[in-house]
Motif scaffolding. Structure first.
Motif, short mmCIF file in Angstrom:
data_model
loop_
_atom_site.label_atom_id
_atom_site.label_comp_id
_atom_site.label_asym_id
_atom_site.label_seq_id
_atom_site.Cartn_x
_atom_site.Cartn_y
_atom_site.Cartn_z
N ASP A 36 0.84 -1.21 0.00
CA ASP A 36 0.00 0.00 0.00
C ASP A 36 0.87 1.25 0.00
OD1 ASP A 36 -2.45 -1.42 0.12
OD2 ASP A 36 -2.41 -1.43 2.33
N LEU A 37 1.84 1.27 0.89
CA LEU A 37 2.71 2.44 1.02
C LEU A 37 3.53 2.66 -0.25
CD1 LEU A 37 3.87 1.92 4.71
CD2 LEU A 37 2.20 3.59 3.87
N GLU A 38 4.05 1.58 -0.83
CA GLU A 38 4.83 1.71 -2.07
C GLU A 38 3.98 2.26 -3.21
OE1 GLU A 38 6.79 -1.98 -2.97
OE2 GLU A 38 7.97 -1.90 -1.12
N SER A 39 2.72 1.90 -3.23
CA SER A 39 1.86 2.37 -4.32
C SER A 39 1.64 3.88 -4.28
CB SER A 39 0.51 1.64 -4.30
OG SER A 39 -0.28 2.07 -3.22
N ILE A 40 1.91 4.50 -3.13
CA ILE A 40 1.79 5.96 -3.04
C ILE A 40 3.15 6.63 -2.88
CG2 ILE A 40 -0.60 5.97 -2.25
CD1 ILE A 40 0.45 6.39 0.61
N GLY A 41 4.22 5.86 -3.11
CA GLY A 41 5.56 6.45 -3.14
C GLY A 41 6.31 6.46 -1.83
N ILE A 42 5.83 5.71 -0.84
CA ILE A 42 6.53 5.60 0.45
C ILE A 42 7.19 4.22 0.49
CG2 ILE A 42 6.29 5.59 2.95
CD1 ILE A 42 3.82 7.34 2.63
N TYR A 43 8.51 4.20 0.62
CA TYR A 43 9.25 2.95 0.53
C TYR A 43 9.95 2.59 1.83
CZ TYR A 43 8.41 3.64 -4.39
OH TYR A 43 7.79 3.84 -5.60
N ARG A 44 9.95 1.31 2.13
CA ARG A 44 10.65 0.83 3.32
C ARG A 44 12.15 1.01 3.10
NH1 ARG A 44 9.25 -4.45 6.79
NH2 ARG A 44 10.52 -3.90 8.59
N THR A 45 12.81 1.52 4.12
CA THR A 45 14.23 1.84 4.03
C THR A 45 14.96 1.10 5.14
OG1 THR A 45 13.62 4.04 3.25
CG2 THR A 45 15.87 3.76 4.03
N PRO A 46 15.89 0.22 4.79
CA PRO A 46 16.63 -0.50 5.83
C PRO A 46 17.40 0.48 6.73
CG PRO A 46 17.11 -1.40 3.64
CD PRO A 46 16.34 -0.13 3.44
N HIS A 47 17.36 0.19 8.03
CA HIS A 47 18.07 1.05 8.98
C HIS A 47 18.36 0.24 10.24
CE1 HIS A 47 18.86 4.48 11.65
NE2 HIS A 47 19.14 5.12 10.55
N GLU A 48 19.53 0.45 10.83
CA GLU A 48 19.93 -0.29 12.02
C GLU A 48 19.09 0.06 13.25
OE1 GLU A 48 24.04 0.55 12.63
OE2 GLU A 48 24.65 -0.40 10.75
N GLU A 49 18.72 1.32 13.38
CA GLU A 49 18.05 1.79 14.59
C GLU A 49 16.54 1.51 14.59
OE1 GLU A 49 17.40 5.99 17.02
OE2 GLU A 49 18.88 5.88 15.42
N PHE A 50 15.92 1.53 13.41
CA PHE A 50 14.47 1.40 13.32
C PHE A 50 14.09 0.14 12.54
CE2 PHE A 50 15.34 5.98 13.48
CZ PHE A 50 14.62 6.32 14.61
N GLU A 51 13.22 -0.67 13.13
CA GLU A 51 12.75 -1.87 12.42
C GLU A 51 11.88 -1.48 11.23
OE1 GLU A 51 10.34 -6.03 13.25
OE2 GLU A 51 10.66 -4.63 14.91
N TYR A 52 11.03 -0.48 11.42
CA TYR A 52 10.12 -0.04 10.36
C TYR A 52 10.41 1.43 10.03
CZ TYR A 52 7.55 -4.27 11.46
OH TYR A 52 7.20 -5.57 11.66
N LEU A 53 11.24 1.66 9.04
CA LEU A 53 11.55 3.01 8.59
C LEU A 53 11.13 3.11 7.13
CD1 LEU A 53 12.97 5.79 9.18
CD2 LEU A 53 15.00 4.77 8.13
N TYR A 54 10.33 4.13 6.84
CA TYR A 54 9.84 4.37 5.48
C TYR A 54 10.26 5.77 5.07
CZ TYR A 54 6.92 0.37 6.61
OH TYR A 54 6.49 -0.88 6.98
N SER A 55 10.40 5.98 3.75
CA SER A 55 10.78 7.31 3.29
C SER A 55 10.12 7.63 1.95
CB SER A 55 12.29 7.42 3.16
OG SER A 55 12.77 6.56 2.14
N TYR A 56 10.03 8.90 1.69
CA TYR A 56 9.62 9.40 0.38
C TYR A 56 10.28 10.75 0.19
CZ TYR A 56 6.35 12.79 2.35
OH TYR A 56 5.81 13.85 3.02
N CYS A 57 10.28 11.20 -1.05
CA CYS A 57 10.87 12.49 -1.38
C CYS A 57 9.72 13.45 -1.69
CB CYS A 57 11.76 12.33 -2.61
SG CYS A 57 13.21 13.35 -2.57
N ASP A 58 9.65 14.58 -0.97
CA ASP A 58 8.56 15.52 -1.20
C ASP A 58 8.82 16.35 -2.46
OD1 ASP A 58 10.28 17.60 -0.49
OD2 ASP A 58 9.32 17.97 1.44
N LEU A 59 7.91 17.24 -2.80
CA LEU A 59 8.04 18.02 -4.03
C LEU A 59 9.19 19.01 -4.00
CD1 LEU A 59 4.28 18.61 -4.91
CD2 LEU A 59 5.87 16.99 -5.96
N ASP A 60 9.71 19.29 -2.82
CA ASP A 60 10.90 20.14 -2.70
C ASP A 60 12.17 19.30 -2.79
OD1 ASP A 60 9.57 22.61 -2.36
OD2 ASP A 60 9.17 22.09 -0.27
#
Length: 98
Positions: A36-60
């Motif tokens: 669901d999140l990927e379909s709107i441009g939010i992608y899971r991002t591997p990270h040591e500190e957070f089990e569930y970290l997601y990111s997207y790039c805003d219009l800026d």
């Protein structure tokens, strides 16, 4: 500069799947899947500190992060510092789209 932003905004609007957005909006925050999140441009991002970290790039072209924490998400920006809690799917979409 303003023209670049307007062009990115127009491209973004053209790529939105409004049926998928409506489907996602109808779900509770804790029901959202990675798909669901990927379909709107939010992608899971591997990270040591957070089990569930997601990111997207805003219009800026600034990277914005969300971490999953129980039944809410936490909006994080620079250096992954928590900015605020996101407690509903509607709020998540508003943060991401506007």
């Amino acid at each position: 500069m303003k023209a670049d932003y307007e062009e990115r905004a127009a491209e973004h609007m053209d790529q939105l799947d409004f049926e998928k957005l409506a489907c996602i909006k109808s779900k509770q925050l804790n029901e959202l899947t990675d798909e669901d999140l990927e379909s709107i441009g939010i992608y899971r991002t591997p990270h040591e500190e957070f089990e569930y970290l997601y990111s997207y790039c805003d219009l800026d072209l600034v990277k914005v992060y969300f971490t999953k924490s129980g039944d809410k998400y936490e909006l994080r920006r620079w250096k992954l510092q928590k900015e605020k809690d996101v407690t509903s799917t509607t709020e998540l979409l508003e943060e991401m789209l506007f």
